[in-house]
Motif scaffolding. Structure first.
Motif, short mmCIF file in Angstrom:
data_model
loop_
_atom_site.label_atom_id
_atom_site.label_comp_id
_atom_site.label_asym_id
_atom_site.label_seq_id
_atom_site.Cartn_x
_atom_site.Cartn_y
_atom_site.Cartn_z
N ARG A 1 -93.58 8.03 111.78
CA ARG A 1 -92.55 7.54 112.48
C ARG A 1 -91.19 8.75 112.48
N ARG A 2 -91.08 9.04 111.15
CA ARG A 2 -90.18 10.34 111.22
C ARG A 2 -90.60 11.46 112.05
N GLY B 1 -88.81 13.36 119.23
CA GLY B 1 -87.98 12.86 120.12
C GLY B 1 -86.83 13.83 120.34
N PHE B 2 -86.11 13.95 119.13
CA PHE B 2 -84.90 14.72 119.21
C PHE B 2 -85.10 16.30 119.68
N ARG C 1 -89.71 10.43 115.75
CA ARG C 1 -88.48 10.58 115.89
C ARG C 1 -87.85 11.95 115.91
N THR C 2 -88.49 12.86 114.94
CA THR C 2 -87.92 14.31 114.93
C THR C 2 -88.31 14.93 116.46
#
Length: 311
Positions: free
Chosen positions: A10-11, A17-18, A14-15
């Motif tokens: 998930r991290r 995605g940013f 998320r990374t």
């Protein structure tokens, strides 16, 4: 049963995605054009017919048969060395001067920054008019004091120095950057140096310079990259000085006078969009890219470049 992602996964998502806006922009505007440029450098492509593979023919043509490649590369490298060095020195000097002025620094800051806001074409037109050897006010003033003014943009030996003078006229961007860096140097270090008996040069050498070295590196690297793409000012100055009218459908042969203002970006445009030799234009672009990358890596190296080991 629905599959659940672990915390590290998930991290990572998320990374990503940013980072996705930057990754998309890098891929579309840098990665794909670079790969396409390498691809077309090995192709014969006139932008009308389908490209055909020709191997190293475009590379041999550029390095062995293109007569203007040598002068264009020399002019570009000359501008990179001279123009970037003088712009950094001049911008730093103005920044030091304005930060030391006690009264009216805002007026001087505005006066030196305003020329930077002028559009490149308009600024070049005005500069060519000012330096016109026959009717320009600069040579008129020199003649009034008993000096013979040069032919500026009409003289091959003075054309590139005239372009450098034009770039120094619009030095406001570097002046502001250096002013911000100079004002950020801790005043306590200056006071300690004065207590130790350090003079003006010693304070600059051991207090100011170490603090602003990263900014100087930034100015040099960005200046090299921008000058390697030098196109508009040289083209406009050469055409105006030659007296050739530029109109719809006119084919512009850059480099006046005597190819002294011809740069590699002008040659790229001429080969790619006037002669429709896309393969040779791509080779020239890759040469520019390789030189810019090599110079940037040299400047960014620790110890041997502008940066020290602590930066």
């Amino acid at each position: 049963m629905a599959m659940t992602l672990s915390t590290p996964a998930r991290r990572r998502l998320r990374t990503l995605g940013f980072l996705s806006p930057w990754l998309i922009g890098f891929s579309v505007f840098f990665g794909y054009p670079l790969i396409a440029t390498v691809y077309f450098s090995f192709m014969h492509y006139n932008q009308i017919q389908r490209p055909t593979f020709v191997g190293l023919r475009n590379w041999r043509y550029v390095f062995e048969q293109m007569p203007l490649f040598g002068p264009a590369l020399w002019n570009t490298l000359w501008l990179v060395v001279v123009m970037v060095a003088l712009r950094v020195v001049f911008g730093l000097s103005l920044g030091l001067l304005i930060t030391k002025i006690k009264s009216g620094p805002g007026l001087f800051r505005t006066a030196f920054y305003l020329p930077y806001l002028a559009p490149p074409v308009a600024a070049t037109v005005a500069f060519v008019f000012l330096l016109n050897p026959a009717t320009g006010p600069v040579n008129g003033i020199l003649s009034a004091v008993g000096l013979d003014g040069p032919n500026w943009f009409n003289d091959p030996s003075w054309a590139k120095p005239s372009l450098v003078m034009l770039s120094l006229w619009g030095i406001g961007d570097l002046m502001v950057i250096f002013m911000a860096a100079l004002l950020d140097v801790p005043k306590e270090q200056y006071e300690a140096a004065e207590l130790d008996g350090a003079g003006a040069w010693a304070r600059f050498r051991y207090v100011t310079w170490p603090s602003i070295t990263p900014i100087v590196t930034f100015a040099v690297v960005t200046g090299v990259v921008q000058t390697m793409q030098y196109y508009t000012q040289a083209l406009v100055a050469g055409k105006l000085a030659s007296g050739v009218s530029i109109g719809p459908g006119s084919v512009i042969q850059p480099g006046y006078p005597d190819h002294s203002t011809l740069t590699v970006p002008q040659l790229v445009y001429s080969m790619g969009f006037q002669n429709f030799n896309t393969g040779a234009a791509c080779v020239l672009s890759l040469v520019l890219f390789a030189i810019a990358m090599a110079v940037t890596m040299l400047l960014m190296r620790k110890r041997s470049g502008l940066l020290s080991a602590e930066d």
